[in-house]
Design a protein around this motif. Sequence first.
Motif, short mmCIF file in Angstrom:
data_model
loop_
_atom_site.label_atom_id
_atom_site.label_comp_id
_atom_site.label_asym_id
_atom_site.label_seq_id
_atom_site.Cartn_x
_atom_site.Cartn_y
_atom_site.Cartn_z
N SER A 128 -57.65 8.76 -7.45
CA SER A 128 -58.99 8.56 -8.00
C SER A 128 -59.96 8.13 -6.91
N ARG A 129 -61.22 8.47 -7.13
CA ARG A 129 -62.31 8.08 -6.23
C ARG A 129 -63.54 7.77 -7.07
N THR A 130 -64.54 7.18 -6.45
CA THR A 130 -65.83 7.00 -7.10
C THR A 130 -66.48 8.38 -7.20
N GLY A 131 -66.93 8.73 -8.37
CA GLY A 131 -67.53 10.03 -8.58
C GLY A 131 -68.83 10.20 -7.83
N VAL A 132 -69.17 11.43 -7.52
CA VAL A 132 -70.44 11.76 -6.88
C VAL A 132 -71.12 12.85 -7.70
N THR A 133 -72.44 12.95 -7.56
CA THR A 133 -73.17 14.01 -8.25
C THR A 133 -74.12 14.71 -7.29
N PHE A 134 -74.36 15.96 -7.58
CA PHE A 134 -75.29 16.80 -6.83
C PHE A 134 -75.50 18.05 -7.66
N THR A 135 -76.39 18.90 -7.24
CA THR A 135 -76.61 20.16 -7.93
C THR A 135 -75.71 21.22 -7.31
N PRO A 136 -74.71 21.69 -8.03
CA PRO A 136 -73.78 22.68 -7.48
C PRO A 136 -74.44 24.03 -7.21
N ALA A 137 -74.04 24.65 -6.10
CA ALA A 137 -74.48 25.99 -5.75
C ALA A 137 -73.28 26.91 -5.53
N LEU A 138 -72.07 26.34 -5.54
CA LEU A 138 -70.87 27.12 -5.25
C LEU A 138 -69.66 26.50 -5.94
N LEU A 139 -68.86 27.37 -6.56
CA LEU A 139 -67.54 27.00 -7.05
C LEU A 139 -66.57 27.87 -6.25
N PRO A 140 -65.97 27.29 -5.19
CA PRO A 140 -65.06 28.08 -4.36
C PRO A 140 -63.61 27.97 -4.83
N LEU A 141 -62.87 29.06 -4.70
CA LEU A 141 -61.44 29.06 -4.95
C LEU A 141 -60.77 29.72 -3.75
N GLY A 142 -59.87 29.02 -3.10
CA GLY A 142 -59.15 29.57 -1.95
C GLY A 142 -59.85 29.40 -0.63
N ASN A 143 -61.04 28.82 -0.63
CA ASN A 143 -61.83 28.68 0.58
C ASN A 143 -62.94 27.68 0.26
#
Length: 185
Positions: free
Chosen positions: A117-132
Motif C-alpha cells: 500500500s501507498r498514499t494515493g495520488v491523483t492527476f488527469t490520466p492521458a495514458l493507460l499502458p499495458l506492457g510498457n
Amino acid sequence: MATGVNGSGDYLRRTTALPSATAFTICGWANVRQVRAGQYQYFAGLENASASASAWILMGYDNGGNFELADTGGDSNFASNPTLNSWFFFAVANSGTGAGNLNGYFRHPAGSFVTVSRTGVTFTPALLPLGNDSYDEYCDIILSNIKVYDAALTQAQLENEMWSYVPHRFTNLHAWWPLFGGATE
C-alpha cells in the motif's frame, strides 16, 4: 489466449475514455518471461502523458529487479517477486489521495495475495499502458484477461475477478479486454 509484449515500442495503450485516477482498478493475468537488470519494467497503470509522463501510478519492476507499486511520490516494493515464467493475477487499485488508498496485489493460483500500500495520488490520466510505459520501458511479458473498473476493488472482489474469465462484477466496469492474440485485437 493472451498477448505478448517483448520489445521497445511494443505495447498496448489506450489514450481516450480513461478511468479517473481517483477511483480505478486495473487487474488481470500476467506471465513475466524475463527481468532485465538495470532497467525499469512497468506493465500496467495510468500516466498523465503518452510520452515522458510527470505523474503516474504503475506496477512492474524497478531497475534493481524488485516488483513494486510506483507513483509520482515514490515506490514500495512487494515482499516478494512473482515467479518468472509462471502465471499470476495482479491488480492496481486507487481510491483517492489518503494514506493506504493506493494498493497493489499479486497472487499465484495456488498461493495467497501479496499486497503493498501507498498514499494515493491523483492527476488527469492521458495514458493507460499495458506492457510498457510512457518512457518506453517495456517488459518481456504475456498479458491476459485485463479488466478496468471505475472503482477501487477490495481484495475479496479481486478474488472473484481472479477466478472468473468473464467479469464477475459489472458495476463500475470500465473495460474488459480478453486479449486474444492477433493483429487486430
